[in-house]
Design a protein around this motif. Structure first.
Motif, PDB file in Angstrom:
ATOM      1  N   TRP A 198      -6.307-128.575  -3.652  1.00 23.36           N
ATOM      2  CA  TRP A 198      -5.217-128.998  -2.786  1.00 23.36           C
ATOM      3  C   TRP A 198      -4.497-127.792  -2.191  1.00 23.36           C
ATOM      4  O   TRP A 198      -4.647-126.669  -2.660  1.00 23.36           O
ATOM      5  N   LEU A 199      -3.727-128.046  -1.140  1.00 23.27           N
ATOM      6  CA  LEU A 199      -2.868-127.033  -0.541  1.00 23.27           C
ATOM      7  C   LEU A 199      -1.425-127.355  -0.880  1.00 23.27           C
ATOM      8  O   LEU A 199      -1.036-128.520  -0.964  1.00 23.27           O
ATOM      9  N   VAL A 200      -0.638-126.301  -1.053  1.00 27.77           N
ATOM     10  CA  VAL A 200       0.795-126.446  -1.309  1.00 27.77           C
ATOM     11  C   VAL A 200       1.551-125.778  -0.179  1.00 27.77           C
ATOM     12  O   VAL A 200       1.264-124.630   0.173  1.00 27.77           O
ATOM     13  N   THR A 201       2.490-126.490   0.402  1.00 27.67           N
ATOM     14  CA  THR A 201       3.385-125.898   1.397  1.00 27.67           C
ATOM     15  C   THR A 201       4.752-126.530   1.204  1.00 27.67           C
ATOM     16  O   THR A 201       4.894-127.752   1.226  1.00 27.67           O
ATOM     17  N   GLY A 202       5.742-125.703   0.944  1.00 27.73           N
ATOM     18  CA  GLY A 202       7.054-126.234   0.592  1.00 27.73           C
ATOM     19  C   GLY A 202       6.949-127.018  -0.708  1.00 27.73           C
ATOM     20  O   GLY A 202       6.398-126.537  -1.694  1.00 27.73           O
ATOM     21  N   GLU A 203       7.447-128.248  -0.691  1.00 24.16           N
ATOM     22  CA  GLU A 203       7.382-129.107  -1.872  1.00 24.16           C
ATOM     23  C   GLU A 203       6.256-130.117  -1.767  1.00 24.16           C
ATOM     24  O   GLU A 203       6.137-131.003  -2.621  1.00 24.16           O
ATOM     25  N   ARG A 204       5.418-129.979  -0.768  1.00 25.43           N
ATOM     26  CA  ARG A 204       4.333-130.935  -0.541  1.00 25.43           C
ATOM     27  C   ARG A 204       3.010-130.426  -1.073  1.00 25.43           C
ATOM     28  O   ARG A 204       2.725-129.226  -1.034  1.00 25.43           O
ATOM     29  N   ARG A 205       2.182-131.346  -1.558  1.00 23.28           N
ATOM     30  CA  ARG A 205       0.819-131.048  -1.983  1.00 23.28           C
ATOM     31  C   ARG A 205      -0.139-131.872  -1.141  1.00 23.28           C
ATOM     32  O   ARG A 205       0.019-133.080  -1.021  1.00 23.28           O
ATOM     33  N   ILE A 206      -1.130-131.219  -0.590  1.00 22.94           N
ATOM     34  CA  ILE A 206      -2.071-131.865   0.322  1.00 22.94           C
ATOM     35  C   ILE A 206      -3.456-131.856  -0.311  1.00 22.94           C
ATOM     36  O   ILE A 206      -4.069-130.794  -0.456  1.00 22.94           O
TER      37      ILE A 206
END
Length: 219
Positions: A111-119
């Motif tokens: 997964w990718l993490v950006t800010g508080e989001r996980r994609i």
């Protein structure tokens, strides 16, 4: 990939050769040679194939290959063995002759993490950008419509920039070609920071989204 033979363990993901749990030093090309021979075992790998795979963009003499074979044999303690692990097929190439036990491949979540989001990232091709049709939508003015591409497979996750206006960087280095990401690698599309994560334990529970940021009218 992790394989075991004799008292050794070869961990290709971490690029480590261990003997009884202790690290055995190998220079990068010697490690690549050992990996190639173990992957192909018990097949004899021809010299021309070894040259092509170890030095795809250059030409080296056979003496350089012989030197690498000697380094691998030294690391494996092949000297004095009546049945060496790396066998020479005269005038043809080399083969790895020791019995190999291959560890089962662990299933990885990525997964990718950006800010508080996980994609979450499934296997396959993922486009990153502002275009509504991309997999990872980053709605920021510094991100191009099709900014970068991330290809996920059993072999890993490969990132490349797609000629974006503001570039893709890893650390402070501008990405000019494809690069394989490791767990924890940080990169940025334009000014948007992302972190690549992978784990056999699965992705931590959190809000999952493929859309990140605010709508932007920039092009």
């Amino acid at each position: 990939m992790r394989v075991r033979f004799d008292s050794f363990e070869l961990d290709t993901n971490r690029r480590l050769l261990l003997r009884d749990g202790r690290v055995v030093h190998l220079q990068p090309k010697a490690f690549d040679l050992l990996k190639l021979l173990v992957d192909a075992a018990p097949r004899v790998v021809g010299k021309s194939e070894l040259h092509e795979r170890l030095w795809p963009n250059g030409v080296v003499s056979d003496s350089t290959l012989v030197y690498l074979v000697k380094e691998v044999r030294r690391a494996l303690g092949d000297r004095g063995r009546t049945e060496p692990m790396v066998r020479t097929a005269h005038r043809v190439g080399y083969a790895f002759d020791a019995p190999v036990t291959r560890a089962p491949r662990a299933s990885l979540s990525r997964w990718l993490v950006t800010g508080e989001r996980r994609i979450p990232l499934a296997d396959g091709e993922h486009f990153i950008g502002r275009d509504p049709g991309v997999t990872v939508l980053l709605d920021y003015s510094t991100v191009s419509r099709r900014h970068a591409r991330l290809v996920v497979s059993e072999a890993g996750a490969v990132l490349e920039d797609l000629g974006s206006k503001n570039g893709t960087t890893i650390g402070e280095t501008l990405l000019t070609g494809a690069v394989t990401l490791c767990n924890g690698d940080r990169f940025a599309c334009g000014r948007v920071p992302l972190t690549y994560r992978e784990s056999s334990a699965g992705m931590p529970t959190a809000t999952q989204a493929s859309r990140v940021g605010r709508a932007s009218s920039g092009r």
